[in-house]
Scaffold this motif. Structure first.
Motif, PDB file in Angstrom:
ATOM      1  N   LYS A  25      -2.665   7.101  -4.261  1.00  0.00           N
ATOM      2  CA  LYS A  25      -3.713   6.260  -4.816  1.00  0.00           C
ATOM      3  C   LYS A  25      -4.067   6.771  -6.210  1.00  0.00           C
ATOM      4  O   LYS A  25      -4.239   7.962  -6.428  1.00  0.00           O
ATOM      5  N   SER A  29      -3.528   5.012   0.218  1.00  0.00           N
ATOM      6  CA  SER A  29      -4.971   5.198   0.166  1.00  0.00           C
ATOM      7  C   SER A  29      -5.427   6.126   1.287  1.00  0.00           C
ATOM      8  O   SER A  29      -4.751   6.281   2.308  1.00  0.00           O
ATOM      9  N   GLY A  30      -6.564   6.746   1.088  1.00  0.00           N
ATOM     10  CA  GLY A  30      -7.144   7.604   2.121  1.00  0.00           C
ATOM     11  C   GLY A  30      -6.648   9.026   2.101  1.00  0.00           C
ATOM     12  O   GLY A  30      -7.066   9.846   2.926  1.00  0.00           O
ATOM     13  N   GLU A  69       0.161   1.889  -2.651  1.00  0.00           N
ATOM     14  CA  GLU A  69      -0.546   3.143  -2.857  1.00  0.00           C
ATOM     15  C   GLU A  69      -1.023   3.698  -1.513  1.00  0.00           C
ATOM     16  O   GLU A  69      -1.580   2.971  -0.699  1.00  0.00           O
ATOM     17  N   HIS A 109      -0.093   3.506   7.479  1.00  0.00           N
ATOM     18  CA  HIS A 109       0.767   3.407   6.307  1.00  0.00           C
ATOM     19  C   HIS A 109       2.200   3.015   6.676  1.00  0.00           C
ATOM     20  O   HIS A 109       2.814   2.180   6.008  1.00  0.00           O
ATOM     21  N   TRP A 130      -7.138  12.104   0.383  1.00  0.00           N
ATOM     22  CA  TRP A 130      -8.021  12.737  -0.601  1.00  0.00           C
ATOM     23  C   TRP A 130      -7.490  14.127  -0.916  1.00  0.00           C
ATOM     24  O   TRP A 130      -7.988  15.138  -0.459  1.00  0.00           O
ATOM     25  N   SER A 133      -2.280  -2.791  -8.498  1.00  0.00           N
ATOM     26  CA  SER A 133      -1.319  -2.718  -7.401  1.00  0.00           C
ATOM     27  C   SER A 133      -0.730  -4.083  -7.065  1.00  0.00           C
ATOM     28  O   SER A 133       0.263  -4.170  -6.339  1.00  0.00           O
TER      29      SER A 133
END
Length: 575
Positions: free
Chosen positions: A73, A179-180, A177, A203, A182, A81
């Protein structure tokens, strides 16, 4: 129609892919440019192999790469995106309300386009505006005053994302991407971190759905071109992806390039980190190689100090630089996949030696051995077909882009697939297909050590150099890639404003010269992960590998070594 679907997984893989698609975009533009060199109009290439037709919601026709790109991300820079052709929007309806308390919105400023992307946007805007609509606002009007030299200079100094220099338009299904997650990109650096981050999420299912979108519209898919940055956490993501591909597309061959930037191989001062890096390299290669038809390791520890870049000015610390050379070589070895097969009894004027992905796999792994690893060699630019002892000079310019390869090995069972693009002959003219074939044949006739079998693909079309290509050519490289006897006075590096195209030669080679690469990975796995009291045994367990699984990975590497050299036996209890 025999389509190829390309997958790019990881940061450096996408840097390589961005250059790769810039080459394809440049070929398409030159084919339509009435003032371009005729060699680009008579390519005998079928670009539909890599591209798909579509249209936007407004009915505007599109022609986009058949591509799925996966990255962290925030890795897309100023690009959305959803790409640039289709209008993106929120997937959540504005009428849905699940909270009636106070709401605080924190929004960051979108990343500004650099000069190159601004110029692309302005050009496309002008092409789409009607005369009645007039010119856009003053800000956009001023962008047209920006010179190509300003654009090139900014790219040289400020590329941060692979999208910063991307010319291509992408379909909304292409850019995914993760995401999540971190985690800082620099800390996403080993197999365990990637495996933990990817497990338990949606994913994998989402990525498979996107891949299915591209595969199901193919008439007769010839294979997957998979580029993965295997230097860190993207390796297990690629492994999971490959496992789903093997389940769903059983008979579709996978040609996998495991790419690494120079920064990924720098040794750490910490012993713990060194052990982690060596185990990651061994585990990653073993797992990836077991799930593809052919794996090609790509990425030298220092490209700038290698013989492969003796005519270039590459800065190792810039992924923008290093990925350019790797992408040029991948473009070259993929050319046979889109060459039009010759008509019966017809002369091959512009291209010869078309192959499918499966045929390349069979050439390299279907002979006397069943190995699945190949060496990637390049000559960039390729020397002209003139001068004394040109045959030896031509072969001598090939240098490996695969690390840890033996330079002086006599392998009587080696096989290869060679591609030569835009070779120059007498007077700087494009050499004919016949001349190139004759020269390569003569080269191997005079060679002391030649391959058991060599397939040759030739195209008169050279490698085009698009505007955002980095300034990596030395001052002995001329406008069309010719090698000059005296250097050009001025800057030591030259880019797209000075060099418009270059001849390229590249090859995929199956040879026992890759044995050191394999033996180093097997030795590291045994020493640091499998042997009694090994310092990395607990680390492998934390990555999710039981002792028998680690031993199975070692067995996979042992079999690859034995296929290449049956006399090479590494003791199972070596430490």
């Amino acid at each position: 129609m025999r389509e190829i679907v390309t997958l790019q997984v990881g940061g450096f893989a996408n840097f390589v892919g961005s250059h790769f698609w810039n080459f394809q975009n440049e070929l398409l533009e030159l084919a339509e440019d009435p003032e371009a060199d005729p060699v680009f109009k008579n390519q005998a290439l079928n670009m539909d192999v890599f591209y798909r037709y579509g249209e936007t919601h407004q009915g505007i026709p599109t022609y986009t790469p058949r591509l799925l790109s996966v990255d962290l991300k925030g890795s897309l820079g100023s690009m959305s995106s959803s790409g640039t052709l289709y209008n993106g929007g929120s997937s959540v309806p504005s009428s849905v309300m699940t909270w009636d308390g106070n709401v605080t919105t924190q929004a960051s400023e979108p990343r500004r386009r650099n000069l190159f992307l601004q110029s692309l946007y302005q050009e496309e805007l002008e092409n789409s505006l009607t005369v009645e609509n007039g010119v856009n606002d003053g800000e956009n009007g001023s962008r047209r005053e920006v010179s190509d030299r300003d654009i090139v200079e900014q790219l040289e100094n400020n590329v941060q994302y692979w999208t910063d220099y991307s010319k291509a338009h992408y379909h909304p299904q292409s850019l995914y991407e993760l995401s999540g997650l971190w985690i800082d990109a620099h800390k996403f650096d080993n197999y365990g971190i990637g495996r933990d981050s990817f497990s338990g999420g949606l994913h994998g299912e989402e990525m498979s759905d996107r891949l299915r979108f591209f595969v199901e519209e193919c008439d007769h898919i010839q294979g997957f071109q998979f580029i993965v940055d295997d230097s860190g956490g993207f390796s297990p993501i690629a492994v999971d992806f490959l496992e789903s591909i093997a389940d769903e597309y059983t008979n579709v061959p996978v040609l996998l390039y495991a790419v690494r930037g120079p920064g990924s191989v720098i040794d750490s001062i910490s012993q713990k980190h060194r052990v982690s890096r060596k185990l990651h390299a061994a585990v990653s290669f073993s797992r990836l190689s077991s799930l593809c038809n052919l794996i090609v390791p790509v990425g030298l520890p220092s490209l700038s100090r290698s013989k492969a870049s003796k005519l270039l000015c590459i800065k190792d610390e810039k992924p923008y630089h290093c990925s350019a050379m790797y992408a040029a070589t991948l473009h070259s070895v993929s050319m046979p996949f889109r060459m039009e097969p010759p008509a019966p009894n017809a002369d091959s004027t512009y291209a010869s030696g078309s192959l499918t992905v499966n045929e390349v796999v069979q050439i390299l792994s279907g002979q006397a051995r069943q190995n699945m690893v190949a060496i990637l060699d390049a000559a960039m630019p390729a020397p002209s077909l003139t001068g004394n002892q040109v045959e030896q000079t031509f072969l001598g310019n090939f240098q490996p882009l695969t690390p840890e390869v033996s330079e002086h090995v006599e392998d009587l069972q080696s096989v290869e697939s060679m591609t030569v693009l835009g070779a120059l002959g007498t007077g700087g003219q494009r050499a004919s297909i016949y001349e190139v074939k004759g020269m390569v044949h003569a080269a191997y006739q005079h060679a002391i050590k030649g391959p058991m079998f060599s397939h040759l693909s030739v195209a008169q079309c050279p490698l085009p150099i698009p505007l955002p290509f980095p300034s990596i050519f030395g001052n002995h490289v001329g406008q069309h890639g010719e090698l000059l006897g005296t250097p050009i006075i001025g800057s030591s590096s030259r880019g797209s404003l000075d060099v418009h195209s270059i001849p390229m030669a590249a090859r995929l080679r199956s040879s026992s010269a890759v044995l050191p690469f394999l033996e180093n990975r097997l030795g590291d796995l045994r020493k640091f992960g499998i042997a009694r009291a090994s310092p990395g045994a607990e680390l492998l367990r934390s990555w999710g590998f039981a002792k028998d699984e680690s031993e199975d990975m070692g067995e996979t590497l042992s079999k690859m070594i034995a296929e290449l050299n049956p006399r090479s036996q590494m003791s199972s209890d070596s430490d």
